[in-house]
Design an enzyme around this catalytic site. Sequence first.
Site, PDB file in Angstrom:
ATOM      1  N   CYS A 114       0.814  -1.226   0.000  1.00  0.00           N
ATOM      2  CA  CYS A 114       0.000   0.000   0.000  1.00  0.00           C
ATOM      3  C   CYS A 114       0.843   1.270   0.000  1.00  0.00           C
ATOM      4  O   CYS A 114       0.362   2.339  -0.367  1.00  0.00           O
ATOM      5  CB  CYS A 114      -0.954   0.002   1.193  1.00  0.00           C
ATOM      6  SG  CYS A 114      -2.109  -1.371   1.134  1.00  0.00           S
ATOM      7  N   HIS A 249      -3.385   7.526   1.842  1.00  0.00           N
ATOM      8  CA  HIS A 249      -3.760   6.188   1.369  1.00  0.00           C
ATOM      9  C   HIS A 249      -5.181   5.915   1.866  1.00  0.00           C
ATOM     10  O   HIS A 249      -5.517   6.195   3.010  1.00  0.00           O
ATOM     11  CB  HIS A 249      -2.787   5.158   1.939  1.00  0.00           C
ATOM     12  CG  HIS A 249      -3.219   3.747   1.707  1.00  0.00           C
ATOM     13  ND1 HIS A 249      -3.646   3.289   0.483  1.00  0.00           N
ATOM     14  CD2 HIS A 249      -3.293   2.684   2.556  1.00  0.00           C
ATOM     15  CE1 HIS A 249      -3.963   2.009   0.583  1.00  0.00           C
ATOM     16  NE2 HIS A 249      -3.769   1.621   1.828  1.00  0.00           N
ATOM     17  N   ASN A 279     -10.055  -0.014  -0.563  1.00  0.00           N
ATOM     18  CA  ASN A 279      -8.598   0.042  -0.474  1.00  0.00           C
ATOM     19  C   ASN A 279      -8.005  -0.559  -1.752  1.00  0.00           C
ATOM     20  O   ASN A 279      -8.077  -1.764  -1.963  1.00  0.00           O
ATOM     21  CB  ASN A 279      -8.146  -0.741   0.769  1.00  0.00           C
ATOM     22  CG  ASN A 279      -6.653  -0.679   0.985  1.00  0.00           C
ATOM     23  OD1 ASN A 279      -5.888  -0.281   0.103  1.00  0.00           O
ATOM     24  ND2 ASN A 279      -6.218  -1.091   2.165  1.00  0.00           N
TER      25      ASN A 279
HETATM   26  O1  UT7 Z   1      -3.910  -0.719   3.340  1.00  0.00           O
HETATM   27  C1  UT7 Z   1      -3.020  -1.404   4.130  1.00  0.00           C
HETATM   28  C2  UT7 Z   1      -3.201  -1.095   5.542  1.00  0.00           C
HETATM   29  N1  UT7 Z   1      -4.439  -1.646   6.020  1.00  0.00           N
HETATM   30  C3  UT7 Z   1      -5.193  -0.933   6.813  1.00  0.00           C
HETATM   31  O2  UT7 Z   1      -4.896   0.207   7.058  1.00  0.00           O
HETATM   32  C4  UT7 Z   1      -6.364  -1.606   7.455  1.00  0.00           C
HETATM   33  C5  UT7 Z   1      -6.360  -1.278   8.914  1.00  0.00           C
HETATM   34  N2  UT7 Z   1      -7.453  -1.855   9.655  1.00  0.00           N
HETATM   35  C6  UT7 Z   1      -8.749  -1.536   9.493  1.00  0.00           C
HETATM   36  O3  UT7 Z   1      -9.090  -0.786   8.617  1.00  0.00           O
HETATM   37  C7  UT7 Z   1      -9.734  -2.058  10.493  1.00  0.00           C
HETATM   38  O4  UT7 Z   1      -9.031  -2.700  11.539  1.00  0.00           O
HETATM   39  C8  UT7 Z   1     -10.790  -3.049   9.900  1.00  0.00           C
HETATM   40  C9  UT7 Z   1     -11.776  -2.299   9.023  1.00  0.00           C
HETATM   41  C10 UT7 Z   1     -10.060  -4.104   9.112  1.00  0.00           C
HETATM   42  C11 UT7 Z   1     -11.580  -3.711  11.027  1.00  0.00           C
HETATM   43  O5  UT7 Z   1     -12.146  -2.749  11.889  1.00  0.00           O
HETATM   44  P1  UT7 Z   1     -11.987  -2.897  13.483  1.00  0.00           P
HETATM   45  O6  UT7 Z   1     -12.786  -1.826  14.089  1.00  0.00           O
HETATM   46  O7  UT7 Z   1     -10.511  -2.913  13.783  1.00  0.00           O
HETATM   47  O8  UT7 Z   1     -12.666  -4.278  13.781  1.00  0.00           O
HETATM   48  P2  UT7 Z   1     -12.029  -5.619  14.384  1.00  0.00           P
HETATM   49  O9  UT7 Z   1     -11.075  -6.229  13.418  1.00  0.00           O
HETATM   50  O10 UT7 Z   1     -11.550  -5.359  15.775  1.00  0.00           O
HETATM   51  O11 UT7 Z   1     -13.314  -6.537  14.429  1.00  0.00           O
HETATM   52  C12 UT7 Z   1     -14.448  -6.190  15.219  1.00  0.00           C
HETATM   53  C13 UT7 Z   1     -15.514  -7.255  15.046  1.00  0.00           C
HETATM   54  C14 UT7 Z   1     -15.000  -8.687  15.221  1.00  0.00           C
HETATM   55  O12 UT7 Z   1     -15.974  -9.417  15.918  1.00  0.00           O
HETATM   56  P3  UT7 Z   1     -15.813  -9.683  17.504  1.00  0.00           P
HETATM   57  O13 UT7 Z   1     -14.533 -10.440  17.637  1.00  0.00           O
HETATM   58  O14 UT7 Z   1     -15.776  -8.337  18.135  1.00  0.00           O
HETATM   59  O15 UT7 Z   1     -17.025 -10.490  17.801  1.00  0.00           O
HETATM   60  C15 UT7 Z   1     -14.908  -9.193  13.818  1.00  0.00           C
HETATM   61  O16 UT7 Z   1     -15.053 -10.593  13.741  1.00  0.00           O
HETATM   62  O17 UT7 Z   1     -16.076  -7.206  13.722  1.00  0.00           O
HETATM   63  C16 UT7 Z   1     -16.072  -8.521  13.152  1.00  0.00           C
HETATM   64  N3  UT7 Z   1     -15.954  -8.405  11.698  1.00  0.00           N
HETATM   65  C17 UT7 Z   1     -17.009  -8.227  10.891  1.00  0.00           C
HETATM   66  N4  UT7 Z   1     -18.320  -8.145  11.119  1.00  0.00           N
HETATM   67  C18 UT7 Z   1     -19.134  -7.954  10.072  1.00  0.00           C
HETATM   68  C19 UT7 Z   1     -14.807  -8.395  10.946  1.00  0.00           C
HETATM   69  N5  UT7 Z   1     -15.118  -8.237   9.657  1.00  0.00           N
HETATM   70  C20 UT7 Z   1     -16.490  -8.131   9.581  1.00  0.00           C
HETATM   71  C21 UT7 Z   1     -17.386  -7.934   8.531  1.00  0.00           C
HETATM   72  N6  UT7 Z   1     -18.685  -7.852   8.808  1.00  0.00           N
HETATM   73  N7  UT7 Z   1     -16.978  -7.807   7.244  1.00  0.00           N
END
Ligand code: UT7
Length: 322
Positions: A114, A249, A279
């Site tokens: 990225c 980004h 992304n």
């Molecule tokens: O470009 C390269 C660099 N990459 C990035 O910058 C990405 C950085 N990270 C992010 O953008 C965010 O961390 C995400 C969008 C990937 C995730 O958001 P988050 O607020 O960090 O959520 P999380 O990973 O802590 O997940 C929260 C909950 C989890 O459930 P539990 O464990 O709390 O029950 C996940 O299983 O959301 C769940 N979850 C989803 N739920 C519905 C994860 N993906 C999904 C989904 N739909 N697609």
Amino acid sequence: MTGRAVVKGIGHYLPERIVPNAEFEATLETSDEWIRTRSGIERRHFAAEGETTSDLAANAARAALADAGLEADDIDAIIVATSTPDLTFPSAATMVQSKIGMTRGFAFDVQAVCAGFVYALCNANALILAGQAKRVLIIGAETFSRIMDWSDRSTCVLFGDGAGALVLEYQEQSDDDDRGILAVDLNSDGRFKDLLYVDGGVSTHTTGHLRMQGNQVFRHAVEKLTQAAETALEKAGLENKDVDWIVPHQANIRIIQGTAKKMGLPMENVVVTVQDHGNTSAASIPLAMSVGKARGQIKQGDLIVTEAIGGGLAWGAVVLRW
Ligand code: UT7
């Protein structure tokens, strides 16, 4: 030398197919609401069957050349930033070279995921300042839809395909014109390689899928992006308040907002396209620059800071006067 690498033209290309968040609801336990609120993404483009990264890149290149009023053979070098090249080799850049009908100069790829476009910009700037190229075509192009695990809801809803291209040209500096790349800051730290990677590759006889510990990457993002942006600004002898546009980004609106806030800049000074593109890895910054210019946000003379972080971890920032 007393010159700089100055932006001469910009363009982009997005594949025809637009996929709204709701389309994932049929196959995954997810919702438009979750994707929107956690990432800011509303839709993304996916390349058609048979449409490759170099196809997207060549279309973006043609648009940038047209914007610059240049022909392919006016270019000395092509750098393509991509992690999803058509083939293991030759480079996507040489494929673009032939697709746009450029029969001179040289072409190569840069792989920093990225952060790839920021890395490519720095390389192009160095080539120009070293006198090894007068005009460089820098392209960020990706088909991340090819490396998605469609059963992994935590990643496959976040990425999209696309390409953006920029022409940089050597220009002598004058007292009343300080356009061009003013400063850069590049970083990587391989200790974090397990946070974001593809679990396959040529040397392991597999293709692999993208794997990401999203919340861990998130934790690094705002701090490292702010640090890179502020370091680059400091190197340029400028302050945060001098910035007209942050072109970040486009991974997550919450990272974009967090970085702007940490830099003390309002969202009115940030080009945001994540809602429409998702992304697109190395393509996200040139896509945002091109869309930002088309919207009338980015204008000649504006001070731009662009920053990105991704797999590696690799991150960096570039300060330029448009
Ligand atoms: O470009 C390269 C660099 N990459 C990035 O910058 C990405 C950085 N990270 C992010 O953008 C965010 O961390 C995400 C969008 C990937 C995730 O958001 P988050 O607020 O960090 O959520 P999380 O990973 O802590 O997940 C929260 C909950 C989890 O459930 P539990 O464990 O709390 O029950 C996940 O299983 O959301 C769940 N979850 C989803 N739920 C519905 C994860 N993906 C999904 C989904 N739909 N697609």
